[in-house]
Structure formats: structure tokens, C-alpha cells
Scaffold this motif. Sequence first.
Motif, PDB file in Angstrom:
ATOM      1  N   PHE A 304       0.985  -1.100   0.149  1.00  0.00           N
ATOM      2  CA  PHE A 304       0.218  -0.196   0.006  1.00  0.00           C
ATOM      3  C   PHE A 304       0.868   1.136   0.050  1.00  0.00           C
ATOM      4  N   ASN A 305       0.270   2.427  -0.406  1.00  0.00           N
ATOM      5  CA  ASN A 305       0.859   3.702  -0.320  1.00  0.00           C
ATOM      6  C   ASN A 305       0.190   4.695   0.651  1.00  0.00           C
ATOM      7  N   LEU A 306       0.846   5.425   1.424  1.00  0.00           N
ATOM      8  CA  LEU A 306       0.256   6.135   2.427  1.00  0.00           C
ATOM      9  C   LEU A 306       0.112   7.804   1.914  1.00  0.00           C
ATOM     10  N   TYR A 307      -1.030   8.101   2.054  1.00  0.00           N
ATOM     11  CA  TYR A 307      -1.411   9.460   1.918  1.00  0.00           C
ATOM     12  C   TYR A 307      -1.898  10.269   2.990  1.00  0.00           C
ATOM     13  N   GLY A 308      -1.750  11.549   2.724  1.00  0.00           N
ATOM     14  CA  GLY A 308      -2.415  12.271   4.042  1.00  0.00           C
ATOM     15  C   GLY A 308      -3.622  13.057   3.484  1.00  0.00           C
ATOM     16  N   ASN A 309      -4.621  12.987   4.537  1.00  0.00           N
ATOM     17  CA  ASN A 309      -6.259  13.552   3.963  1.00  0.00           C
ATOM     18  C   ASN A 309      -6.264  15.119   4.640  1.00  0.00           C
ATOM     19  N   MET A 310      -5.630  16.002   3.979  1.00  0.00           N
ATOM     20  CA  MET A 310      -5.478  17.355   4.427  1.00  0.00           C
ATOM     21  C   MET A 310      -6.959  18.230   4.488  1.00  0.00           C
ATOM     22  N   PRO A 311      -7.179  18.799   5.534  1.00  0.00           N
ATOM     23  CA  PRO A 311      -8.428  19.374   5.624  1.00  0.00           C
ATOM     24  C   PRO A 311      -8.672  20.442   4.434  1.00  0.00           C
ATOM     25  N   ASN A 312     -10.045  20.745   4.178  1.00  0.00           N
ATOM     26  CA  ASN A 312     -10.711  21.526   3.293  1.00  0.00           C
ATOM     27  C   ASN A 312     -10.174  21.284   1.830  1.00  0.00           C
ATOM     28  N   LYS A 313     -10.056  19.988   1.507  1.00  0.00           N
ATOM     29  CA  LYS A 313      -9.518  19.447   0.187  1.00  0.00           C
ATOM     30  C   LYS A 313      -8.270  20.177  -0.326  1.00  0.00           C
ATOM     31  N   THR A 314      -7.363  20.454   0.623  1.00  0.00           N
ATOM     32  CA  THR A 314      -6.041  20.999   0.341  1.00  0.00           C
ATOM     33  C   THR A 314      -5.091  19.969  -0.136  1.00  0.00           C
ATOM     34  N   THR A 315      -3.836  20.206  -0.457  1.00  0.00           N
ATOM     35  CA  THR A 315      -2.746  19.140  -0.712  1.00  0.00           C
ATOM     36  C   THR A 315      -1.349  19.496  -0.367  1.00  0.00           C
ATOM     37  N   LEU A 316      -0.559  18.668  -0.045  1.00  0.00           N
ATOM     38  CA  LEU A 316       0.799  18.896   0.440  1.00  0.00           C
ATOM     39  C   LEU A 316       1.647  19.062  -0.856  1.00  0.00           C
ATOM     40  N   SER A 317       1.226  18.826  -1.933  1.00  0.00           N
ATOM     41  CA  SER A 317       1.896  18.730  -3.377  1.00  0.00           C
ATOM     42  C   SER A 317       0.866  18.965  -4.532  1.00  0.00           C
ATOM     43  N   ALA A 318       0.749  20.070  -5.025  1.00  0.00           N
ATOM     44  CA  ALA A 318       0.143  20.425  -5.956  1.00  0.00           C
ATOM     45  C   ALA A 318       0.743  20.354  -7.486  1.00  0.00           C
ATOM     46  N   ASN A 319      -0.006  19.662  -8.498  1.00  0.00           N
ATOM     47  CA  ASN A 319       0.451  19.619  -9.879  1.00  0.00           C
ATOM     48  C   ASN A 319      -0.119  20.636 -10.823  1.00  0.00           C
ATOM     49  N   TRP A 320       0.768  21.603 -11.319  1.00  0.00           N
ATOM     50  CA  TRP A 320       0.314  22.725 -12.065  1.00  0.00           C
ATOM     51  C   TRP A 320      -0.186  22.222 -13.290  1.00  0.00           C
ATOM     52  N   ARG A 321       0.163  20.891 -13.726  1.00  0.00           N
ATOM     53  CA  ARG A 321      -0.379  20.398 -15.100  1.00  0.00           C
ATOM     54  C   ARG A 321       0.424  20.978 -16.379  1.00  0.00           C
ATOM     55  N   GLU A 322       1.516  21.168 -16.382  1.00  0.00           N
ATOM     56  CA  GLU A 322       2.125  21.805 -17.175  1.00  0.00           C
ATOM     57  C   GLU A 322       2.303  21.143 -18.627  1.00  0.00           C
ATOM     58  N   PRO A 323       2.769  21.540 -19.668  1.00  0.00           N
ATOM     59  CA  PRO A 323       2.794  20.734 -20.770  1.00  0.00           C
ATOM     60  C   PRO A 323       3.929  19.869 -20.753  1.00  0.00           C
ATOM     61  N   GLY A 324       3.843  18.728 -21.329  1.00  0.00           N
ATOM     62  CA  GLY A 324       5.142  17.666 -21.291  1.00  0.00           C
ATOM     63  C   GLY A 324       4.363  16.391 -21.444  1.00  0.00           C
ATOM     64  N   GLU A 325       5.304  15.312 -21.013  1.00  0.00           N
ATOM     65  CA  GLU A 325       4.884  14.088 -21.112  1.00  0.00           C
ATOM     66  C   GLU A 325       3.481  13.677 -20.880  1.00  0.00           C
ATOM     67  N   HIS A 326       3.114  14.351 -19.598  1.00  0.00           N
ATOM     68  CA  HIS A 326       1.712  13.941 -19.086  1.00  0.00           C
ATOM     69  C   HIS A 326       0.504  14.699 -19.624  1.00  0.00           C
ATOM     70  N   TYR A 327       0.763  15.834 -19.872  1.00  0.00           N
ATOM     71  CA  TYR A 327      -0.367  16.635 -20.234  1.00  0.00           C
ATOM     72  C   TYR A 327      -0.238  17.373 -21.654  1.00  0.00           C
ATOM     73  N   GLY A 328       0.744  16.635 -22.494  1.00  0.00           N
ATOM     74  CA  GLY A 328       0.827  17.230 -23.853  1.00  0.00           C
ATOM     75  C   GLY A 328       1.365  18.877 -23.965  1.00  0.00           C
ATOM     76  N   SER A 329       0.797  19.280 -25.320  1.00  0.00           N
ATOM     77  CA  SER A 329       1.212  20.791 -25.321  1.00  0.00           C
ATOM     78  C   SER A 329       0.118  21.736 -25.010  1.00  0.00           C
ATOM     79  N   GLY A 330       0.335  22.932 -25.068  1.00  0.00           N
ATOM     80  CA  GLY A 330      -0.615  23.963 -24.620  1.00  0.00           C
ATOM     81  C   GLY A 330      -0.222  24.578 -23.384  1.00  0.00           C
ATOM     82  N   PRO A 331      -1.169  25.614 -23.014  1.00  0.00           N
ATOM     83  CA  PRO A 331      -0.664  26.093 -21.670  1.00  0.00           C
ATOM     84  C   PRO A 331      -1.090  25.069 -20.643  1.00  0.00           C
ATOM     85  N   ALA A 332      -0.384  25.683 -19.234  1.00  0.00           N
ATOM     86  CA  ALA A 332      -0.695  24.939 -18.256  1.00  0.00           C
ATOM     87  C   ALA A 332      -2.087  24.783 -17.742  1.00  0.00           C
TER      88      ALA A 332
END
Length: 683
Positions: A304-332
Amino acid sequence: MKSRRSVFRHRSTRERGRKRSTTSFVSGIAVGLVLFSLVSLSGLFRVAHEEAAWTEKQRSSHALSDSRDDRGVDVGGGIDEEVGRESPRPFTIVILAMNRPWALKRLLESINQAYYGNERVNLDIFVDMLKNQTHDSESVRIADSFVWNRGSKRVILRTRNMGLVLSWLTCWNATSDQDRAVILEDDLEVSKLYYRFLKEANEKYNDLEDLAAYSLQRATLIPLNDGNKHIQHGSNPAYLYRLVGTWGFSPKAKKWTEFQNWFFPRFDNKDFKPFVEGLSINKWYNGREWSHWFLKFCDEERLFNLYGNMPNKTTLSANWREPGEHYGSGPAKGKEFEIFAERPDYDFQFPGADHLIRIDWNGRLHPDFHSVLYRENVDEMNKLIEYGKRGEFLMLSLYNEYFVIWLRNFLCNVELLKIRPKQIALVTNDKKAHEQMQTVEGVHSIYLKFPGGEASRGNTFSTPGYIELMLNRARLVLELLRHGVTTLLVDLDQTWLEDPMPWVKQLADRNDVDVVGTITTQNELAGNFLYFLPTTGAVNMYKEVVRHFEKAFKDKNIGDGGLGNRKVSLPNDQTLITSIALRNKECELELLDRFQFCDGRWYKGAYSNDTVSLRPVMINNNFVEGNQEKIHRAVGFGHMFYNNETNTCNPPERLRAYYQGKSIYYSWQDVLDRKRGADVLKL
């Protein structure tokens, strides 16, 4: 077959700003020469070389080499002398970058603002080579010029285009099981509290054998579609999930090494596809994703992998979904969730290792780790657990329509004496009874769906319905203990003539105590008054109780309804607790005075030769069958505090006891005087 090699070149912090002064010289070096250290005319410039390669021999033995040469790393300059005093093994931040300099700058700024205390933290920045065999100059400049004073800093330039899979698999090699690291792609931004989260989670859970890694991201993806739309983590501040979280990934050193050794032989096999059967994300696999390999490894090893459940639907690490391998081309596309921001001393309230919930691929509680009772009542169970954690302990009792009169009588009893516990949870699977109690002020009644349905609400001892009710009670207690709730289990037909908790606490506060209970006149541990601390000993003991209870229930075919209302001879939770707790060396049991905590034979004079029993703290109204018999007995001894006709609480005129076979009587005022410390009932 040609050996696959990856050659890295890293820059120490002493090289900042010197790239331009050596570019022309380095470019003149002939292709194929071995990289070596250069000293400039002034003697102030040095370039360190690093190689991390795996040969045919290493791959055949399933081992990955880590031959990195740290001789050129600047580990001292600019580092605060206080840094590192609290951390025996430095933590390593690994950043993977290529050609998104604006994103790299944002990530570096966020890690620089995080809270590290006085601990030493090293930084490795990998810059992958572009497909045109060059490096993005702006990314290299930003990496070079970034000042890091928490520990060593290395800028490592890949000498060929590695791609995502090999970039991940070769960026960190643990040298011991105690090593720690976090791997961050450059399109992330981290919370100021990310390091504290990883450090404290590691200290709390690193010994868990089925834990593979920690993740900073907020999990939302459910890879196995069975109609469930939400991950069932409830309000738990941390939980274990089969799915890996790559946005801020911190592997356990031992599991990461095992994964690397598992991965490389399979990576060479072009026919091998790292698919987990039934997962929707299999269709995303394109050969460039490392996470599919890790998922397959975790599935085979049941990790298993451990996750934190931060309050108010916040996160300890945010992905800006920049263009690249994961999100292709175009603006973030921007962040999905806001960054978690809190004060430096924020309490993550990590549950104990025994109390972590485990979630399966479908986002539901894993059936191998959580009872059917919990799985069928996730929201209500989570509310009950949260309610139980508000106070020092939770008083728990199950009831149905048959027991409503005893519930009301008990509440009158403790209200009249002003000894009512702060946290009382009354659980039922009887809708009618639940509706009745909604009108009673201050009652926390919870309706749960029991696996046996409405039939499992029996009221006669040893009948199938009663046995099933007791089985579900045992399951409920186990779930509360697993989630860290200190639980006082009581039956509602008992009478309290004094607050029992000081007596309980006196025993519970001793070292290593797991359970405090009472003993019956039959020398069994009574199931109607048990105080459980949520310790490993108590959890493991009660797991065994539930397992034996469920097996006996199944072996007797009680759940199929074929036995009707006939009585069944079956070891119940009381019998099982007695046999298991007494032989379980992990569970420390303490017993209350049997002459102060009495069973129903007190009403028959079984204790009448002992003066202590004239002043019992608690009396159970058991060892009698039928509600009318119980009521008749309670009225006769002045233990009926609830007036069913007026729906009010009324103190009895007098109370009755036995001494040396004779009835004696005392007033309700005597009980109140005794509560204030007066000496009453002297003979």
C-alpha cells in the motif's frame, strides 16, 4: 546485446556562475574521451564527474549499481552550522527537470520556504538531456544559481535523453533501509509542511511491512470501476491506498531497492506489460510511464501507499499540469487543489499504525482488513469514530426496541447521580427504536445496517438473533479499537450507584494495561462492563475473539435463518474473551473488585455475607430471562429510575440490599450522601 549505460555529470555548489567560463573549453574536448576534473588557470574551478551504470552482469543478477562519485559535491559552503544536528541520516530531495525553467523555479522556491527545523536536507537536481543532445540552458542556469543552505546541492546533467521511466528509476539509490528521499517532478509545488509530514509519517509507519511509499498528493483517482465515486477515507487524517501517488513520491528505502531489482529484468522483456488485471488505467500505458511498473510491483507484493487527508480539500503537493509527457502541449491547466498552509507546529494527528485504514483498488475499504460491518456503514462509522475521539473515552452500548426502557432507565440513573459519561454512543439496527431515541435530548443514537439485517436484533439470550447482535457488537468494538478509540462497553440494564470510572482509571493508568474488566460469580470475564484501551495488545486479542466468534457463527449456520428462535449453544464474546484474554500474553488484563462490581446474582443474595457488597459500585441485571422479570427485580430493589407512564426520571423512595441473608433498606439520600463522601450503611 549492447549494454545500456547512463552517464551523469553533476555540478557542485562551488560551480555557480562558472558555466559560461568553461563552455568553449568543454566543447573542445574530443568525443569519446573519459570525463575528468578540470582546473582553470586560476585554480578555482573544478568539475566533478559521475557515472551510474548497470552492465549486462548487473542486470542478470537483478541488481542496480550506484557508483556515483561525490568527490565534487560541496557539502559545507553556505550551510548553517546548526543544520544537521537533529538528523543522523540526511534526507534527500530529488528533482527531475528538463525544459520547463519557469516550473523548476517555482518548485525550488516552494521547497526553500518549507519547514525543516535544524535538520540536514540534501538536494539533487537532475536535468535530462533533450532529444537534440543538448540541455535546456535556462533550466541549467536556474538549477546552478539556486542557493541551498540546508545541505549539499548537486546539479546532475544527464548525458543522454533518459525519458520518464529511467529518469525515475536511476535518480535515487538507497544505501541503507534508513535512507529517506522525496522525488519531485518540476511541475509540482509543495506545501511548507511537506517535509514535516514525510518525516513524522516515516517515524510513525516505517516499520509497516505492507507500506511501499508515502505520497504528498491528494488522491482522487479510483482505478477499479465498480460504481463507487469517492475514496472511502472519511475523516481519517492518513490512510493506506493500493494506488501509488507520484506527485511528491517518497519511497521506503527497502521497498524502492526491491522494486529496482524487480524492475530491470522485466524492463528488458518487451513482451511483459505491467498491467494489474481489471484496472482502467491499463489503457493509459504507453511505455513511458514508470508508475505502471510500480503499481504492478505493489500488486504482486500486496503493498500500500500512504496518503495524507488534508482539511478543506487541500494538498501537500500540487501539480500545475504543465505541458510535457503527462499533459501534452498547450498552456498549463493549473492546480487541481490549493496548497495546504498551516502554522509550523501543525498537528497531523496521525493515527497509530494499528489504526490505519486500508483502501482497495475500487476506493472502498479493503475486505481483508475491515469488517463487513464497517464496509457497509462507512459514513456512519466514521462519524462514530470521530465522535468517540472527542473525549477521553467512549461509552458504547447496543440497543433495540426491547432495550429502550433500559436505555432510558440507565440515562435517568446517571443523570440523577450526576455521573453521566460525556461521550455515550448508543448503536442500533432497529429503525423504530432509533426514531424513538431521536426525541431524547443529549442522546447520540447511531443507526447501522447490520449484516444480518433487522433479524439480528434478538432480545432473548442464546437465540440466533441475540447471538448475531453480540457478534456485530464485537465487530463494532474491534473497529473502534483499530481506529484508536478508547471504549467502555456496557449493557444498559445495569445500575450505577457510584461513578465507576475512578476505579477503572486507577487500574487503566498502570503501565502496559490493555483491558480492564469485571469477573462474574461463574469466574468468567463479564461481557457487560469492559474498558478497552486501543493498544496493540487489545486489538490483537479482540481480533482473535471476532475471528473465533465468526467461525462458530458460520459453523452453526446461524445466519441462514433456519434455526428460527431456538436457543443455540455457542461460545459468545464473553466466553471467548475469557479464554483468549487469559492466555494471550500480549494483552494485559486487570480486574475490578468482584464485590463492588456485581453480576445479577447480587439480587439473589449471592454476595450477602460480604459487607463490601452492601455498597456496590455497579450491579448488572443479568442471570435472569425476560424483560418483565428484569423490570420486577429492578423495581423491587429500587433500581427503576425511569417512569414509563410519565416519561420522567424519578428517584426511588428506598433501595434494598442483602446482608447475611436478610433484607436491609436504605434511602436514595444515602446514595447521594455516599457520593459526597459520607459514611453510610454502617452495620
